[in-house]
Design a protein around this motif. Structure first.
Motif, PDB file in Angstrom:
ATOM      1  N   THR A  93       0.828  -1.206   0.000  1.00  0.00           N
ATOM      2  CA  THR A  93       0.000   0.000   0.000  1.00  0.00           C
ATOM      3  C   THR A  93       0.871   1.268   0.000  1.00  0.00           C
ATOM      4  O   THR A  93       0.381   2.352   0.304  1.00  0.00           O
ATOM      5  CB  THR A  93      -0.963   0.016   1.206  1.00  0.00           C
ATOM      6  OG1 THR A  93      -0.205  -0.057   2.416  1.00  0.00           O
ATOM      7  CG2 THR A  93      -1.965  -1.118   1.131  1.00  0.00           C
ATOM      8  N   LYS A  94       2.125   1.085  -0.338  1.00  0.00           N
ATOM      9  CA  LYS A  94       3.094   2.189  -0.474  1.00  0.00           C
ATOM     10  C   LYS A  94       3.358   2.938   0.831  1.00  0.00           C
ATOM     11  O   LYS A  94       3.752   4.100   0.822  1.00  0.00           O
ATOM     12  CB  LYS A  94       2.678   3.141  -1.590  1.00  0.00           C
ATOM     13  CG  LYS A  94       2.577   2.462  -2.947  1.00  0.00           C
ATOM     14  CD  LYS A  94       2.227   3.433  -4.039  1.00  0.00           C
ATOM     15  CE  LYS A  94       2.113   2.861  -5.416  1.00  0.00           C
ATOM     16  NZ  LYS A  94       2.217   1.485  -5.688  1.00  0.00           N
ATOM     17  N   GLN A  95       3.151   2.257   1.939  1.00  0.00           N
ATOM     18  CA  GLN A  95       3.473   2.826   3.251  1.00  0.00           C
ATOM     19  C   GLN A  95       4.863   2.316   3.645  1.00  0.00           C
ATOM     20  O   GLN A  95       5.035   1.574   4.599  1.00  0.00           O
ATOM     21  CB  GLN A  95       2.397   2.437   4.268  1.00  0.00           C
ATOM     22  CG  GLN A  95       1.021   2.991   3.910  1.00  0.00           C
ATOM     23  CD  GLN A  95      -0.040   2.515   4.861  1.00  0.00           C
ATOM     24  OE1 GLN A  95      -0.019   2.860   6.050  1.00  0.00           O
ATOM     25  NE2 GLN A  95      -0.986   1.739   4.349  1.00  0.00           N
ATOM     26  N   TYR A  96       5.833   2.724   2.850  1.00  0.00           N
ATOM     27  CA  TYR A  96       7.182   2.164   2.925  1.00  0.00           C
ATOM     28  C   TYR A  96       7.872   2.427   4.259  1.00  0.00           C
ATOM     29  O   TYR A  96       8.553   1.543   4.786  1.00  0.00           O
ATOM     30  CB  TYR A  96       8.040   2.711   1.785  1.00  0.00           C
ATOM     31  CG  TYR A  96       7.440   2.494   0.422  1.00  0.00           C
ATOM     32  CD1 TYR A  96       7.133   1.211  -0.044  1.00  0.00           C
ATOM     33  CD2 TYR A  96       7.168   3.574  -0.401  1.00  0.00           C
ATOM     34  CE1 TYR A  96       6.569   1.008  -1.290  1.00  0.00           C
ATOM     35  CE2 TYR A  96       6.613   3.377  -1.669  1.00  0.00           C
ATOM     36  CZ  TYR A  96       6.315   2.098  -2.104  1.00  0.00           C
ATOM     37  OH  TYR A  96       5.765   1.901  -3.337  1.00  0.00           O
ATOM     38  N   LYS A  97       7.721   3.628   4.781  1.00  0.00           N
ATOM     39  CA  LYS A  97       8.413   3.977   6.017  1.00  0.00           C
ATOM     40  C   LYS A  97       7.989   3.058   7.165  1.00  0.00           C
ATOM     41  O   LYS A  97       8.829   2.494   7.865  1.00  0.00           O
ATOM     42  CB  LYS A  97       8.152   5.440   6.379  1.00  0.00           C
ATOM     43  CG  LYS A  97       8.918   5.883   7.604  1.00  0.00           C
ATOM     44  CD  LYS A  97       8.692   7.350   7.905  1.00  0.00           C
ATOM     45  CE  LYS A  97       9.468   7.740   9.143  1.00  0.00           C
ATOM     46  NZ  LYS A  97       9.156   9.069   9.590  1.00  0.00           N
TER      47      LYS A  97
END
Length: 168
Positions: free
Chosen positions: A127-131
């Motif tokens: 979901t592109k919540q990489y951090k």
């Protein structure tokens, strides 16, 4: 009588899973379906049906039974494993938002379960919540590794796990 049959079905399912044998898993499925017909509100039977569907590669069926088991009040270790199974199945099917939601619940209720945390990190990545995904991954790595080189840098790496975007 139902407990004995359920235990037997679980044993058969486990054997089928270990051997990756669909014929054995089909036997477990038949027995679990019979138990479900007799006791359709039993959360543990619904949960076991979810697992056997998962083991057989029938993800949509697995989701339906996992959700049913949750709505029927599944608790304890079965709840822990059900949330993991449901979340990882959602993720495998590309239903990333549902995966994150389910796995967050799992991590909240079972904070020491590293498998739940790892699957959550993967779903966060999707979901592109990489951090946040990296933070969870780095913390798990640093808390479980015995690698001397990583242990030497543990304090710094732990800090950076939560401050990935900081410069210098």
């Amino acid at each position: 009588m139902t407990r004995e049959l359920l235990d037997q079905a679980i044993q058969i399912r486990e054997e089928g899973r270990a051997r990756q044998d669909l014929t054995i898993l089909e036997k477990a499925l038949e027995l679990l379906n019979e138990l479900h017909v007799d006791d359709p509100t039993n959360a543990e039977i619904s949960y076991q049906l979810g697992i056997v569907h998962d083991n057989m590669g029938r993800e949509q069926g697995a989701i339906a039974f996992y959700v049913q088991a949750l709505s029927q009040g599944l608790a304890g270790k079965d709840l822990e494993r059900c949330l993991l199974g449901l979340g990882s199945t959602y993720r495998a099917l590309g239903q990333y938002e549902q995966a994150v939601e389910t796995l967050r619940r799992g991590v909240k209720e079972f904070p020491d379960n590293r498998a739940l945390q790892t699957f959550l990190a993967m779903a966060l990545y999707n979901t592109k919540q990489y951090k946040e995904a990296m933070e969870i991954t780095l913390h798990n790595l640093l808390e479980t590794t015995s690698d001397e080189k990583l242990q030497y840098f543990k304090r710094g790496l732990t800090y950076y796990a939560e401050h990935l975007d900081e410069i210098g």
